[in-house]
Design an enzyme around this catalytic site. Structure first.
Site: not given
Length: 538
Positions: A205-206, A230-231, A285-286, A307-308, A341, A517
């Protein structure tokens, strides 16, 4: 004067007027309404569709096989403005069946999309890029409304997201194989690169615009087709991009968007991981969710890009330019209210410059204007949820209980009621025992600790399982190289607080992810290498 008279200058100026100046005029509609006596509180209570010029960009449906798909009213979910809690609209809460339909559409489209000449794919992506740029202001208003970041930042993200589409449009024509020396005279070794296939993409979402384009653009450039989830908090940015993609001529089934609630998200994610026709999963995400997706994808041996989470250190050495370090700290820490992140999470400052750095950073933190992202002058918006707000407030309480001092707290008394705000602040005297030092904050909180030796700084910085991004400020080139090599992070900013770019490989080490990425390395994530042994006969 000579430059102004040149033909190239005039062409560039005309392009800038078309793609930049015009959207800014459109965006000033909020300022015009404010000047007419309407309050920002009033303007930001209206539904999302009333906030944009092109109302067809606000879609309340999932996007499957080139069409926006409705669902019964009982299966809709509400989307709220985090800046004041107002209702923006509702979108479908989809599940496994929507994933199956989307994957089938993507599988069928893959047969023709992979065979589409690279130049044609590049031209379609270029048209998508042009449309994104031309609709910058509406896309920015949509983004600010659903994720909260200030409108200026949202405009920047639209440009950043578009840059990936532009870059990978160019890269589509640069995917090359090769011919290697054969082992014997009668054989030739051919290396071919082919698209992976249907890709399941899950975005956060960010960065609801740029994370979509950063995944879809290289996939399409490589010849893959996509199913995007999507989120749950920010579906409108993804749906607007899908609409612009359709206008650009991206064929039906090449991009599919499945919206879902937080409760349905695991079902959608599992369906993507379990489906045998999905050949790749890309997730931002997380770390916890990333591990689950990787484990689930193992059953069908999918390609996985992750990508965490991060826990970025920000090192300030005694020879640093302190003013530049503070500028970099503000840019890295308080962008999107600290919800990125790669935000600086732990400030590790040499004792010789510690007091000066803390003083200046606290002054900058206190000066931030907190409020709704559409309000002119605001440079720090809300947190995304009430849980995120509580997490930051709990970290402040924990830091104070463990000996930290809260400095430079910004004023949030004028922020809208119903918004999820946390005051930007600096924690002086921070220690490794504090929650804000051990865990990713995802909020506008800057804990600062001291170090004496370079090795001590490296040890503090590396004492985490995360390894996404790190930062340092120093004037010593030798120290910069030593520190860059010592830091266990996939990306390192030296005298720079903003490091993201479409031309650079974005990704982490350790538990911060797999793969890259952006850049030409990002294209490789969506390609398979095929070896062909060509026998020439006698």
């Amino acid at each position: 004067t000579i430059l102004r008279e040149s033909t190239m200058y005039k062409k560039i100026a005309k392009a800038l007027r078309t793609h930049v100046a015009r959207p800014m005029v459109i965006g000033s509609r909020f300022n015009r309404m404010l000047s007419q006596g309407r309050s920002i509180a009033e303007l930001t209570q209206v539904p999302l569709v009333e906030r944009v010029k092109d109302k067809s960009l606000v879609r309340h449906s999932a996007f499957i096989n080139g069409e926006f798909v409705e669902k019964p009213a009982s299966s809709m979910m509400n989307i709220y403005d985090p800046g004041n809690g107002s209702l923006l609209g509702e979108v479908p809460d989809m599940g496994e069946e929507a994933v199956k339909q989307s994957v089938e559409a993507a599988k069928i489209a893959f047969k023709t999309w992979r065979a589409t000449p690279a130049k044609e794919r590049a031209n379609i992506l270029r048209r998508w890029f042009d449309l994104i740029v031309q609709n910058t202001e509406d896309l920015a208003v949509i983004m600010t409304s659903e994720c909260g970041k200030p409108l200026t930042e949202a405009r920047g993200e639209v440009a950043y997201g578009a840059s990936y589409v532009e870059f990978f449009a160019e890269e589509a024509k640069r995917i090359e194989g090769g011919i290697l020396p054969g082992p014997v005279a009668t054989k030739r070794v051919l290396v071919m690169k082919e698209p992976v296939g249907v890709c399941g993409l899950i975005t956060p979402w960010n960065f609801p615009n740029a994370m979509v384009t950063r995944k879809i653009a290289p996939a399409l450039a490589a010849g893959c087709t996509t199913v995007l989830k999507p989120a749950e908090a920010t579906p409108y940015s993804a749906l607007a991009l899908a609409e612009l993609g359709r206008r650009a001529g991206i064929p039906a089934g090449v991009i599919n968007v499945v919206t879902s609630s937080r409760a349905s998200a695991p079902k959608v994610g599992n369906a993507l991981c379990d489906h045998p026709d999905v050949r790749k999963i890309s997730f931002t995400g997380s770390t916890v969710v990333g591990k689950m997706l990787a484990a689930r994808s193992a059953a069908t041996v999918k390609r996985v890009s992750l990508e965490l989470g991060g826990n970025a250190p920000f090192l300030v050495f005694p020879d640093a330019d302190i003013e530049a370090a503070v500028e970099g700290a503000v840019a890295s820490k308080f962008r999107n209210a600290g919800q990125t992140c790669i935000c600086a999470n732990r400030f590790i400052v040499h004792s010789a410059v510690y007091d000066e750095f803390v003083k200046r950073l606290a002054a900058r933190s206190a000066a931030l204007k907190v409020g709704h992202g559409l309000e002119p002058g605001v440079n720090c918006g809300p947190l995304i949820t009430a849980d995120a707000q509580k997490r930051v407030l709990d970290m402040v309480a924990d830091a104070k209980a463990k000996g930290g001092s809260v400095l430079g707290q910004a004023d949030i008394s004028k922020a809208p009621q119903g918004g999820r705000f946390a005051a930007p602040a600096v924690i002086a005297g921070a220690g490794v025992q504090m929650n804000c030092f051990q865990n990713e904050i995802f909020g506008p909180l800057a804990p600062v600790t001291r170090f004496e030796t370079d090795q001590e700084a490296y040890d503090i910085a590396n004492a985490t399982r995360a390894g996404l991004a790190g930062y340092m400020f120093t004037r010593d080139v030798g120290r910069a190289f030593r520190a860059a090599e010592a830091l266990e992070y996939g990306m390192v900013g030296v005298n720079e607080g903003i490091i993201s770019s479409e031309v650079a490989p974005f990704g982490g080490m350790k538990e911060s992810g797999l793969g890259r990425e952006g850049s030409r390395y990002g294209t490789e994530e969506y390609l398979e290498i095929k070896y062909v042994c060509m026998g020439l006969g006698k």
